[in-house]
Design an enzyme around this catalytic site. Structure first.
Site, PDB file in Angstrom:
ATOM      1  N   ASP A  62      -5.424  -7.406   6.844  1.00  0.00           N
ATOM      2  CA  ASP A  62      -7.028  -7.368   7.163  1.00  0.00           C
ATOM      3  C   ASP A  62      -7.946  -7.062   6.348  1.00  0.00           C
ATOM      4  O   ASP A  62      -7.644  -7.552   4.692  1.00  0.00           O
ATOM      5  CB  ASP A  62      -7.023  -5.943   7.914  1.00  0.00           C
ATOM      6  CG  ASP A  62      -6.813  -4.575   7.402  1.00  0.00           C
ATOM      7  OD1 ASP A  62      -6.424  -4.728   6.186  1.00  0.00           O
ATOM      8  OD2 ASP A  62      -6.862  -3.711   7.975  1.00  0.00           O
TER       9      ASP A  62
ATOM     10  N   GLU B 138       0.812  -1.325   0.003  1.00  0.00           N
ATOM     11  CA  GLU B 138      -0.172   0.333   0.163  1.00  0.00           C
ATOM     12  C   GLU B 138       1.025   1.532   0.115  1.00  0.00           C
ATOM     13  O   GLU B 138       0.256   2.064  -1.092  1.00  0.00           O
ATOM     14  CB  GLU B 138      -1.100  -0.207   0.975  1.00  0.00           C
ATOM     15  CG  GLU B 138      -2.172  -0.594   1.406  1.00  0.00           C
ATOM     16  CD  GLU B 138      -1.581  -1.858   2.020  1.00  0.00           C
ATOM     17  OE1 GLU B 138      -3.012  -2.280   2.655  1.00  0.00           O
ATOM     18  OE2 GLU B 138      -1.333  -2.653   2.412  1.00  0.00           O
TER      19      GLU B 138
ATOM     20  N   ARG C 204      -3.497  -2.704  13.989  1.00  0.00           N
ATOM     21  CA  ARG C 204      -5.411  -2.544  13.234  1.00  0.00           C
ATOM     22  C   ARG C 204      -5.187  -4.322  14.015  1.00  0.00           C
ATOM     23  O   ARG C 204      -5.851  -5.359  12.971  1.00  0.00           O
ATOM     24  CB  ARG C 204      -5.883  -2.137  12.417  1.00  0.00           C
ATOM     25  CG  ARG C 204      -5.700  -0.937  12.170  1.00  0.00           C
ATOM     26  CD  ARG C 204      -6.180  -0.546  10.638  1.00  0.00           C
ATOM     27  NE  ARG C 204      -6.384   0.703  10.330  1.00  0.00           N
ATOM     28  CZ  ARG C 204      -4.759   1.343   9.297  1.00  0.00           C
ATOM     29  NH1 ARG C 204      -4.165   0.457   8.430  1.00  0.00           N
ATOM     30  NH2 ARG C 204      -4.949   2.807   9.121  1.00  0.00           N
TER      31      ARG C 204
ATOM     32  N   GLU D 237     -10.094  -4.820   4.655  1.00  0.00           N
ATOM     33  CA  GLU D 237      -9.538  -3.408   4.402  1.00  0.00           C
ATOM     34  C   GLU D 237      -8.396  -4.336   2.779  1.00  0.00           C
ATOM     35  O   GLU D 237      -8.533  -4.107   1.651  1.00  0.00           O
ATOM     36  CB  GLU D 237      -9.333  -2.682   4.406  1.00  0.00           C
ATOM     37  CG  GLU D 237      -9.355  -1.200   3.446  1.00  0.00           C
ATOM     38  CD  GLU D 237      -9.022  -0.100   4.886  1.00  0.00           C
ATOM     39  OE1 GLU D 237      -9.373   1.178   4.014  1.00  0.00           O
ATOM     40  OE2 GLU D 237      -8.803  -0.551   5.994  1.00  0.00           O
TER      41      GLU D 237
ATOM     42  N   ASP E 232      -1.858  -4.965   3.328  1.00  0.00           N
ATOM     43  CA  ASP E 232      -1.982  -5.224   4.429  1.00  0.00           C
ATOM     44  C   ASP E 232      -3.436  -6.283   4.897  1.00  0.00           C
ATOM     45  O   ASP E 232      -4.224  -7.214   4.007  1.00  0.00           O
ATOM     46  CB  ASP E 232      -2.654  -4.920   5.557  1.00  0.00           C
ATOM     47  CG  ASP E 232      -1.989  -3.659   5.870  1.00  0.00           C
ATOM     48  OD1 ASP E 232      -0.603  -3.361   5.643  1.00  0.00           O
ATOM     49  OD2 ASP E 232      -2.178  -2.169   5.820  1.00  0.00           O
TER      50      ASP E 232
ATOM     51  N   HIS F  73      -4.156 -10.977  13.482  1.00  0.00           N
ATOM     52  CA  HIS F  73      -3.917 -12.125  14.664  1.00  0.00           C
ATOM     53  C   HIS F  73      -3.109 -12.663  15.507  1.00  0.00           C
ATOM     54  O   HIS F  73      -2.792 -13.530  16.551  1.00  0.00           O
ATOM     55  CB  HIS F  73      -4.056 -13.477  13.774  1.00  0.00           C
ATOM     56  CG  HIS F  73      -4.500 -13.673  12.662  1.00  0.00           C
ATOM     57  ND1 HIS F  73      -5.759 -14.252  13.285  1.00  0.00           N
ATOM     58  CD2 HIS F  73      -5.176 -14.233  10.906  1.00  0.00           C
ATOM     59  CE1 HIS F  73      -7.048 -13.957  11.981  1.00  0.00           C
ATOM     60  NE2 HIS F  73      -6.431 -14.082  10.443  1.00  0.00           N
TER      61      HIS F  73
ATOM     62  N   TYR G  49       1.571  -5.179  12.804  1.00  0.00           N
ATOM     63  CA  TYR G  49       0.365  -4.828  12.394  1.00  0.00           C
ATOM     64  C   TYR G  49      -0.683  -3.996  13.408  1.00  0.00           C
ATOM     65  O   TYR G  49      -0.180  -5.093  14.365  1.00  0.00           O
ATOM     66  CB  TYR G  49      -0.278  -5.397  11.396  1.00  0.00           C
ATOM     67  CG  TYR G  49      -1.226  -5.202  10.470  1.00  0.00           C
ATOM     68  CD1 TYR G  49      -0.761  -4.071  10.332  1.00  0.00           C
ATOM     69  CD2 TYR G  49      -2.794  -5.385  11.221  1.00  0.00           C
ATOM     70  CE1 TYR G  49      -2.027  -3.515   9.005  1.00  0.00           C
ATOM     71  CE2 TYR G  49      -4.043  -4.715   9.853  1.00  0.00           C
ATOM     72  CZ  TYR G  49      -3.051  -3.739   8.687  1.00  0.00           C
ATOM     73  OH  TYR G  49      -4.195  -2.936   7.981  1.00  0.00           O
TER      74      TYR G  49
END
Length: 920
Positions: free
Chosen positions: A99, A11, A324, A101, A97, A369, A322
């Protein structure tokens, strides 16, 4: 022809740079710079699409809720670059990423790039060499169930916003927005303010005393807890209505407390009971997104948005995992690393025999996770990264490191003692005092980290470490002091960003990736303001929340909103079909009898009384209304009563002849401060047409004084004919704000006319080139100043606008121009700084008081009083600031570089044009 080259897309450019360094020359790493496409607004749609089924929402609600996507205008160039890079690649790795998104971004990239080479989904939760190389060798396919869950969320938010927001435009105010999570978060802040508005304060008294068994070295403090066998009322015994919840407690007033205190000083007191029990405290779990935001707010004063921005940089540069996530789990490697560091730094006795494993407290944890922790299989200590990180990045990394290591350390242990004291008063009543204290005998994890605490009602300090002398039952005590102590109950504390995120998480509203944006959105939309760290709803938020509660009840219901998050989790887990769920939400298909979908809710709204929705009663016949130009307070005065004084001037009649009195509400008045008394104070200051001061002799127009939204001001009243002019002939009434030292209630016509005469021409001067120019005195956004052509000079006081002479103005212009306003006198001098040897001064700055030695500036904390701050505290703040290092301003440097490059390009183009012209 095969090149063996592999294209990796992430990203962000920062992440691309870091990962590129870990992969060999066979890999080319590019950044998509976030999302590359989205559902367009109607104005962005092509004309032929706008007329079709996608025209209203960008979503075809009649055909399985298919969404229409377009590549963002500012991403078209980036997409072209990625397509060119893909042409020379044999494999495509989508490394966004991990997740939902990130999964959706990977899917969008694949859809837009249309690769003809193998596509692999590459995931990792930390950016280290080992993690990246492991991720390259353990790829998978794009998880379409995760994509479906994310796209369902996007479509759901589009339907919600596009259906509900227009209702707010029509009934409250144009340009407002509603959102599935933001509207519920706004409601939470409004409900807390309603509780504060309804709260009735209650006073209660007790007695505090100092006692000793032998000498002042064993002095301890105890508080009165019972009189004649009845427990003394404390704050928790009162309801929000100011009344006692039970009649079994003794409610002491000031006189009763003073009488007891006076008798206790003469009474014989002794220890009537002693209880001691073990004390154990466990460390907190490693950080999740919400707990990181909470602690960053409490300890580092970072907003949720800034905390996530700093965490993003730490993650992209390989310092943390990460950021989030709602998981509190640590990997086996992380458990080993944390335990080993705790053992190395604090000793073997500080590490328990077995690793601590934390159960996640949040239902359906579904993002990354693992908890947020330092990256790698061996953590770098804050000292090891001090040379690489500065400012907020260093502070946040240190916070994460401490929390992670502490989570694997031993419990803090000690003992809690409670002592009861008894005695008999002169009037034969028995009294009981109580004192308690905790002694930490083994600090355990507290040696590394202690979690911050939020403000709570009726907070007790019993958990504080406090020693009591060794006492036993029956020991006589000497009364050293006994004083009455008055208290007042407190309303529920307002939410801060930290406590709002915590409450949203507890209610299951939103997800880790949405907390910061939600809190930011409700502030950006004008629904919530801040005072210090407290979140205060605006009156606009009250009106919007009331409309949603009364006409979209289910959409702002906490349980319903949480259940939607659970439904999205089921879609992510393949247990729910995306199209069917959206059909049920929008059309109501399959809902129990009486259940309505969003479309039916909007279609069956019926008549909404816009005036009633925007009216908030505050008591005693006074209301606040949210108008087109902002909130105002209103009281209707019956016919026959003087609106200004309240005096009866004739026969009092209720009805059509009633006179409403109105006054604008300033932004600095919080809703819970708007009592009927405060409202009438505003009404007295300014009736609807203001207080007429007299007529301007030069124009014959009335001059009035008013209390406006941005403070008191004076203005002239135009006659109907002049006020009706439009276009080029339109006349604006002269208006001027009152000076800071002026009072709206006492301002006179002469002063008002002086204010309206500004800007004032001080005089005319002749410049060196022979031209003449006026010097004017003006009041601006940043205070009073002089202006001569384009040259402005600050004035010290607003009064100088009226008094300064031409000679004085010329003397100011004769001085060299200073950058900014002249420095104000320091608030306090603290003496020389022990490090730099330079004098330490406390000054008042743009963002509040700060201490400086001329080289380093350190903002004072909330608890630091500028008047009473000590030299030691000043030196401590400066030392902390020096340790953090200077704040880098990369953006400014980039802008300067861009401007320089543009200038160079223009200059080169001009030279080329001139050269070509000469040759021709």
């Amino acid at each position: 022809m095969s090149t063996g080259r592999k294209l990796v897309i992430v990203e962000s450019p920062a992440k691309a740079k870091t990962i590129g360094g870990y992969l060999g020359s066979d890999y080319e790493v590019e950044a998509s710079v976030g999302h590359i496409r989205d559902i367009p607004t109607p104005s962005e749609m092509p004309a032929d699409i706008k007329k079709g089924p996608f025209g209203r929402f960008g979503v075809d609600v009649d055909h399985d809720f298919e969404a229409y996507y377009i590549v963002d205008a500012d991403k078209k160039k980036k997409v072209s670059e990625l397509k060119r890079a893909l042409k020379s690649a044999d494999e495509l790795y989508l490394a966004t990423d991990e997740d939902r998104e990130g999964e959706a971004i990977a899917w969008h990239l694949k859809e837009v790039l249309q690769p003809k080479v193998p596509v692999k989904r590459m995931v990792f939760h930390e950016i280290t060499r080992e993690a990246i190389q492991r991720a390259v060798n353990q790829t998978r396919d794009i998880d379409m169930e995760l994509v479906d869950a994310q796209e369902t969320r996007r479509i759901l938010d589009r339907l919600y916003g596009y259906e509900v927001s227009p209702v707010l435009w029509r009934k409250v105010k144009a340009g407002l927005s509603a959102g599935r999570v933001q509207s519920v978060a706004t409601r939470m802040v409004v409900e807390r303010e309603r509780e504060r508005m309804a709260f009735v304060r209650a006073s209660h008294w007790d007695v505090e005393g100092d006692f000793t068994p032998d000498s002042e070295t064993n002095l301890f403090t105890a508080r009165l807890t019972a009189v004649d066998g009845r427990r003394v009322a404390s704050g928790r015994d009162f309801g929000d209505d100011g009344r006692l919840k039970s009649t079994e407690v003794a409610h002491l007033d000031q006189a009763a407390a003073e009488s007891i205190a006076e008798q206790v000083r003469e009474a014989a007191m002794a220890v009537s009971g002693m209880q001691e029990k073990p004390y154990t405290r466990r460390p907190s779990a490693p950080f999740t997104t919400s707990t990181l935001q909470q602690e960053a707010s409490r300890k580092l004063r970072l907003s949720s948005k800034n905390a996530m921005r700093v965490a993003q940089r730490l993650y992209e540069n390989g310092y943390i995992t990460y950021m989030r996530t709602d998981s509190t789990t640590l990997s086996e490697a992380a458990l080993t690393a944390a335990r080993q560091q705790a053992r190395d730094l604090y000793g073997a006795e500080y590490v328990p025999d077995a690793p601590r494993r934390y159960e996640k407290k949040v239902k359906n944890a579904q993002e990354a996770h693992e908890a947020i922790r330092p990256s790698g299989d061996r953590f770098r200590t804050p000292a090891q990264v001090a040379g690489e990180l500065r400012g907020d990045e260093y502070a946040l990394y240190e916070l994460i490191w401490k929390r992670t290591v502490a989570s694997q350390m031993a419990d803090a242990r000690g003992s809690t003692a409670t002592v009861k004291l008894a005695g008999q008063l002169r009037d034969t009543r028995g009294v009981e005092f109580s004192a308690s204290g905790t002694v930490i005998t083994f600090r355990g994890f507290l040696a590394a980290y202690e979690e911050g605490r939020d403000e709570t009602r009726n907070a007790s300090d019993n958990d504080q470490e406090r020693r009591l002398p060794r006492l036993s039952e029956g020991v006589d005590l000497t009364v050293v002091r006994a004083d009455p102590d008055g208290h007042e109950t407190s309303p529920p504390p307002r939410y801060t960003e930290a406590t709002l995120v915590k409450a949203m998480e507890e209610k299951g509203i939103g997800r880790p990736s949405t907390y910061a944006s939600t809190v930011g959105t409700i502030q950006d939309r004008g629904y919530v303001n801040t005072r210090g760290s407290a979140l205060i709803p605006t009156w606009l938020a009250f009106a919007v929340t009331r409309l949603l509660e009364e006409h979209f009840t289910e959409l702002v219901d906490y349980d319903f909103t949480a259940s939607m998050e659970e439904d999205l989790d089921r879609i992510a887990g393949g247990e729910e079909h995306r199209g069917q769920w959206l059909k049920r939400f929008y059309f109501g298909d399959g809902l129990p009898a009486g259940g309505q979908g969003l479309k039916e809710l909007v279609d069956d709204l019926g008549e909404i009384d816009a005036r009633e929705i925007s009216t908030i009663p505050i008591g005693d016949g006074v209301v606040v209304r949210v108008g087109r130009y902002g909130p105002y307070v209103e009281e209707t005065v019956p016919q026959g009563v003087d609106p200004a004084t309240g005096e009866i001037t004739g026969e009092v009649k209720d009805g059509a002849g009633d006179t409403p009195r109105r006054a604008t509400i300033n932004d600095d008045i919080a809703p819970d401060e708007m009592t009927p008394e405060k409202a009438r104070e505003l009404l007295a200051q300014s009736a609807d047409d203001g207080r007429v001061l007299g007529q301007d002799p030069s124009t014959g127009r009335d001059v009035v004084a008013k209390a406006g939204r941005y403070g008191p001001y004076v203005t002239e009243v135009l006659d109907e004919e002049t006020a009706a002019l439009k276009g080029k002939n339109k006349v604006k009434p002269r208006t001027a704000s009152l000076f800071k030292d002026m009072d709206l209630a006492s301002i006179d016509l002469e002063t008002a006319l002086q204010l309206l005469s500004l800007p004032r021409v001080v005089g005319t001067v002749t410049e060196e080139d022979g031209t003449t120019v006026d010097i004017t005195a003006q009041n601006g956004r940043y205070g009073p100043y002089l202006k001569k052509g384009t040259d402005s000079r600050s004035l010290q006081t607003e009064q100088q606008l009226f008094d300064i002479t031409l000679e004085e103005a010329q003397a100011i212009y004769a001085q060299p121009k200073q950058r900014g306003r002249a420095a104000a006198a320091p608030l306090k001098e603290l003496g020389p700084d022990p490090v730099s040897g330079k004098p330490m001064l406390v000054k008042d700055g743009r963002f509040g008081p700060y201490v400086t030695d001329g080289e380093v500036n350190a903002t004072l904390r909330k608890a630091d009083d500028p008047e009473s701050i000590t030299p030691e505290r000043g030196a401590e703040l400066l030392a902390e600031k020096r340790a953090k290092g200077p704040t880098t301003r990369k953006r400014a440097a980039k802008k300067t570089a861009k401007k320089t490059a543009k200038k160079a390009a223009k200059s080169a183009a001009k030279k080329a044009t001139k050269s070509a012209t000469k040759k021709a």
